[in-house]
Enzyme design. Structure first.
Site, mmCIF file in Angstrom:
data_model
loop_
_atom_site.group_PDB
_atom_site.id
_atom_site.type_symbol
_atom_site.label_atom_id
_atom_site.label_comp_id
_atom_site.label_asym_id
_atom_site.label_seq_id
_atom_site.Cartn_x
_atom_site.Cartn_y
_atom_site.Cartn_z
ATOM 1 N N ASN A 42 45.763 57.574 44.464
ATOM 2 C CA ASN A 42 46.676 56.442 44.478
ATOM 3 C C ASN A 42 47.857 56.723 43.527
ATOM 4 O O ASN A 42 47.701 56.734 42.311
ATOM 5 C CB ASN A 42 45.872 55.205 44.031
ATOM 6 C CG ASN A 42 46.695 53.939 44.054
ATOM 7 O OD1 ASN A 42 47.896 53.963 43.802
ATOM 8 N ND2 ASN A 42 46.037 52.839 44.343
ATOM 9 N N HIS A 94 50.412 54.976 42.765
ATOM 10 C CA HIS A 94 50.710 53.812 41.936
ATOM 11 C C HIS A 94 49.914 53.876 40.623
ATOM 12 O O HIS A 94 50.444 53.686 39.545
ATOM 13 C CB HIS A 94 50.267 52.571 42.703
ATOM 14 C CG HIS A 94 51.305 51.513 42.744
ATOM 15 N ND1 HIS A 94 52.458 51.646 43.464
ATOM 16 C CD2 HIS A 94 51.356 50.304 42.132
ATOM 17 C CE1 HIS A 94 53.180 50.564 43.305
ATOM 18 N NE2 HIS A 94 52.541 49.733 42.501
ATOM 19 N N ASP A 128 36.883 52.800 38.107
ATOM 20 C CA ASP A 128 36.421 51.935 39.180
ATOM 21 C C ASP A 128 36.566 50.498 38.703
ATOM 22 O O ASP A 128 36.356 50.204 37.521
ATOM 23 C CB ASP A 128 34.966 52.240 39.557
ATOM 24 C CG ASP A 128 34.632 51.699 40.946
ATOM 25 O OD1 ASP A 128 35.539 51.592 41.790
ATOM 26 O OD2 ASP A 128 33.464 51.375 41.194
ATOM 27 N N PHE A 161 48.238 43.381 44.476
ATOM 28 C CA PHE A 161 47.446 43.788 45.629
ATOM 29 C C PHE A 161 46.055 43.158 45.507
ATOM 30 O O PHE A 161 45.779 42.422 44.556
ATOM 31 C CB PHE A 161 47.361 45.321 45.731
ATOM 32 C CG PHE A 161 46.506 45.946 44.661
ATOM 33 C CD1 PHE A 161 46.963 46.084 43.368
ATOM 34 C CD2 PHE A 161 45.205 46.377 44.953
ATOM 35 C CE1 PHE A 161 46.164 46.648 42.378
ATOM 36 C CE2 PHE A 161 44.398 46.947 43.963
ATOM 37 C CZ PHE A 161 44.878 47.077 42.678
ATOM 38 N N GLY A 162 45.205 43.477 46.471
ATOM 39 C CA GLY A 162 43.814 43.012 46.427
ATOM 40 C C GLY A 162 43.723 41.496 46.279
ATOM 41 O O GLY A 162 44.377 40.743 46.995
ATOM 42 N N TYR A 163 42.936 41.049 45.307
ATOM 43 C CA TYR A 163 42.653 39.623 45.124
ATOM 44 C C TYR A 163 43.696 38.922 44.249
ATOM 45 O O TYR A 163 43.498 37.764 43.872
ATOM 46 C CB TYR A 163 41.275 39.456 44.468
ATOM 47 C CG TYR A 163 40.130 40.032 45.278
ATOM 48 C CD1 TYR A 163 39.392 39.235 46.151
ATOM 49 C CD2 TYR A 163 39.766 41.381 45.161
ATOM 50 C CE1 TYR A 163 38.339 39.748 46.881
ATOM 51 C CE2 TYR A 163 38.709 41.916 45.891
ATOM 52 C CZ TYR A 163 38.005 41.091 46.747
ATOM 53 O OH TYR A 163 36.965 41.605 47.470
ATOM 54 N N ASP A 164 44.781 39.595 43.892
ATOM 55 C CA ASP A 164 45.764 39.038 42.949
ATOM 56 C C ASP A 164 46.237 37.616 43.266
ATOM 57 O O ASP A 164 46.352 36.792 42.351
ATOM 58 C CB ASP A 164 46.977 39.965 42.834
ATOM 59 C CG ASP A 164 46.708 41.137 41.908
ATOM 60 O OD1 ASP A 164 45.669 41.126 41.218
ATOM 61 O OD2 ASP A 164 47.528 42.071 41.873
ATOM 62 N N LYS A 195 51.889 42.069 34.563
ATOM 63 C CA LYS A 195 50.494 42.279 34.980
ATOM 64 C C LYS A 195 49.879 43.455 34.210
ATOM 65 O O LYS A 195 48.758 43.362 33.714
ATOM 66 C CB LYS A 195 50.417 42.519 36.494
ATOM 67 C CG LYS A 195 48.977 42.765 36.941
ATOM 68 C CD LYS A 195 48.808 43.064 38.413
ATOM 69 C CE LYS A 195 47.409 43.629 38.649
ATOM 70 N NZ LYS A 195 47.163 44.078 40.002
ATOM 71 N N HIS A 212 43.068 44.350 33.429
ATOM 72 C CA HIS A 212 41.839 45.108 33.209
ATOM 73 C C HIS A 212 42.113 46.615 33.175
ATOM 74 O O HIS A 212 41.694 47.303 32.262
ATOM 75 C CB HIS A 212 40.877 44.750 34.358
ATOM 76 C CG HIS A 212 41.557 44.670 35.699
ATOM 77 N ND1 HIS A 212 41.592 45.692 36.568
ATOM 78 C CD2 HIS A 212 42.310 43.681 36.255
ATOM 79 C CE1 HIS A 212 42.308 45.351 37.629
ATOM 80 N NE2 HIS A 212 42.758 44.143 37.463
HETATM 81 P P1 IMP Z 1 39.586 50.282 42.654
HETATM 82 O O1 IMP Z 1 38.321 50.716 42.016
HETATM 83 O O2 IMP Z 1 40.747 50.274 41.714
HETATM 84 O O3 IMP Z 1 39.877 51.011 43.940
HETATM 85 O O4 IMP Z 1 39.393 48.754 43.045
HETATM 86 C C1 IMP Z 1 38.411 48.314 43.966
HETATM 87 C C2 IMP Z 1 38.861 47.016 44.596
HETATM 88 O O5 IMP Z 1 38.955 45.985 43.596
HETATM 89 C C3 IMP Z 1 40.240 47.067 45.239
HETATM 90 O O6 IMP Z 1 40.175 47.517 46.568
HETATM 91 C C4 IMP Z 1 40.670 45.611 45.165
HETATM 92 O O7 IMP Z 1 40.086 44.869 46.217
HETATM 93 C C5 IMP Z 1 40.066 45.151 43.866
HETATM 94 N N1 IMP Z 1 41.039 45.314 42.758
HETATM 95 C C6 IMP Z 1 41.089 46.317 41.863
HETATM 96 N N2 IMP Z 1 42.096 46.141 40.993
HETATM 97 C C7 IMP Z 1 42.691 44.987 41.370
HETATM 98 C C8 IMP Z 1 43.819 44.281 40.857
HETATM 99 O O8 IMP Z 1 44.471 44.670 39.885
HETATM 100 N N3 IMP Z 1 44.115 43.141 41.494
HETATM 101 C C9 IMP Z 1 43.441 42.664 42.565
HETATM 102 N N4 IMP Z 1 42.413 43.299 43.096
HETATM 103 C C10 IMP Z 1 42.031 44.457 42.491
#
Ligand code: IMP
Length: 191
Positions: free
Chosen positions: A9, A11, A68, A148-151, A171, A176
């Protein structure tokens, strides 16, 4: 020193470069000709982060870290947690994931949740873990188009805007992943 960040990724890579700075040269697996898709099948965030870091360490014994992240909702006993990306389906569709989350929380008063990132670092064969947490609340409706994701559903404690309404910089300051990366950066300064 060169350090691999086990991500494809771009980003995330540039976010990490911004935080870790010039003290360390961060490289992606792709830039080293490694295009393997590493499984994320472990039952915990720690397990997945360690698995990814160990996988790459085994290939060329280069220092490496992997991350993760999961959204942990109190009323759902920590779900979706390690399954956050594929909560609703294998397609990792953020819209469907949020829809499922809202359904699971329909009528639930306790909306407390947290994003948790775990970073696993392997440095000269030794393993280290770093954690970053942001606490907040799951709203009943989406708000905002950034991130992105659940933001759009996540209201960080002490804020009146969701993560999707904050700027990229705002952000990163509280997120996290930003927190875990800053802990890693502090540690790397001491070696
Ligand atoms: P990853 O381990 O960073 O790939 O995150 C796993 C999943 O958690 C992502 O596909 C999102 O659904 C969610 N996620 C991780 N980081 C974020 C964030 O900063 N905002 C919102 N959703 C997140």
């Amino acid at each position: 020193m060169e350090l691999i960040f086990a991500t494809s990724n771009k980003h995330k890579l540039s976010e990490a470069k911004g935080i870790i700075g010039n003290q360390i040269s961060l490289v992606s697996p792709e830039s080293l000709g490694i295009f393997d898709s590493i499984p994320e099948d472990e039952p915990t965030l720690e397990g997945n982060a360690l698995f990814k870091a160990r996988y790459l360490w085994q290939i060329n014994k280069m220092n490496v870290f992997a991350d993760d992240t999961g959204l942990e909702v109190e009323a759902l006993n920590g779900s979706p947690g390690v399954k956050s990306a594929r909560y609703a389906s294998e397609e990792c569709d953020a819209g469907l994931n949020m829809q499922k989350l809202l359904k699971e929380l329909n009528g639930v008063k306790n909306r407390k949740a947290r994003f948790r990132t775990v970073i696993a670092l392997i440095l000269d064969g030794r393993e280290y873990l770093f954690e970053g947490i942001v606490n907040g609340t799951i709203l009943e409706n989406k708000s905002g188009t950034g991130g992105f994701g659940y933001d759009p559903l996540f209201l960080p404690d002490g804020y009146t805007k969701t993560l999707a309404e904050l700027t990229f910089e705002e952000k990163n300051l509280i997120s996290h992943r930003g927190l875990a990366l800053r802990k890693l950066a502090e540690f790397l300064k001491t070696i």
